[in-house]
Design an enzyme around this catalytic site. Structure first.
Site: not given
Ligand code: BGC
Length: 314
Positions: A128, A244
């Site tokens: 990110e 993710e």
């Molecule tokens: C972060 C987490 C977070 C997730 C969803 C991830 O990239 O590391 O801390 O819970 O994104 O927001």
């Protein structure tokens, strides 16, 4: 990892833990559960920046390096792919000029250490990127990070994602380096007021509690988002990895199951690999207390349970 990571899950809040929140112990049996359930890949987010010297040559703490080694080995030993990234290096987003030399030194150390490992291990350059890592700045930084990896590891799959926190809408601004072994990643948490309802780290997220997900217009929005990413991938000849996606435990389970199953099915239909966020903590597909999968989420990700597998277990 020629055909991509396939079906994956994030071991979040383990090697990337910020402290003060739920943590996943990186226990061998969790790798067993993931392999047995039928996943192909474990994504291992790693907060290297909290375990390396602040001054040149920015040496990574040897004991921490061994913990990461153990996680990678645990995945590869079970026939799983592993994705290792640089996670939660927030200073790269707030002050990239000051931190660039350190970021590149981390990658030189990581790439050199793992250069001899099989192709089932992939690297993802930075989780990110955003803030002061504007798209143009990030494009320059990612080319340098890729060169740092390639200095010792010319063949490994390297995963790159767009600035703007890996939002798929930011893909058009991503400059893809000339390199035959790249994958592109995006993160998918839309609609955010559904997936992050009740999340303590998001200001105002309690106001979203009770938001459900389902129905034609919700589905259309997801479909059109993912189709947009797939079109960009085709245009650039790059395979896509939704590295993710997930819905926080504050949402109702029936909606979480519907959303997770729909995103996963659309990714499959569009030929994208994916990794659910995350295995065992606040988005957890696996309940660490019961030592069992949360069946609606497991089913959403992997489909109906394999009856043969079921009967072979106590
Ligand atoms: C972060 C987490 C977070 C997730 C969803 C991830 O990239 O590391 O801390 O819970 O994104 O927001």
């Amino acid at each position: 990892m020629e055909s991509g990571p396939g079906r994956g899950i994030n071991f979040g809040n383990a090697l990337d833990a910020l402290g003060g929140g739920p943590e996943l112990p990186l226990d061998e049996r969790y790798f067993d559960e993931v392999a047995r359930a039928g996943f192909d890949t474990v994504r291992l987010p790693v907060r290297w920046s909290a375990h390396a010297a602040a001054a040149a040559p920015y040496t990574i703490d040897p004991a921490f390096f061994r913990r990461v080694d153990a996680g990678v080995r645990a995945a590869l030993d079970r026939g799983l792919n592993a994705v290792v990234n640089v996670h939660h290096y927030q200073e790269m987003n707030t002050d990239p000029d000051a931190h660039l030399p350190r970021f590149l030194a981390l990658w030189r150390q990581i790439a050199a250490r793992y250069a001899g490992l099989p192709g089932q291990l992939a690297f993802e350059l930075l989780n990110e990127p955003g803030g002061r890592l504007t798209p143009s700045r990030w494009n320059a930084v990612l080319a340098q990070a890729l060169a740092a990896v390639r200095a010792s590891d010319p063949e490994r799959t390297v995963i790159i994602g767009p600035a703007g926190h890996n939002d798929l809408h930011a893909l058009p601004a991503l400059a893809v380096p000339d390199d035959a072994r790249l994958l592109a990643t995006v993160h998918y948490y839309a609609p955010f007021d559904f997936t992050h309802q009740g999340a303590g780290w998001v200001p105002g997220a309690d106001r979203w509690l009770g938001r459900t997900w389902g129905g034609a217009s919700d589905e259309d929005a997801v479909r059109s988002d993912l189709e947009r990413a797939a079109a960009w991938g085709r245009e650039h000849g790059l395979r896509l990895f939704v590295g993710e996606f997930g819905a926080f435990c504050g949402a109702a389970m029936d909606s979480r199951e519907r959303w997770t199953a729909f995103v996963r099915a659309e990714a499959d239909r569009l030929g994208m690999s994916w990794a659910y966020w995350e295995f065992g903590t606040d988005f957890g597909a696996f309940d660490l207390v019961r030592g069992a999968w949360r069946e609606p989420l497991r089913r959403a990700l992997l489909g109906a349970a394999d009856p043969a597998r079921r009967t072979s277990r106590p």
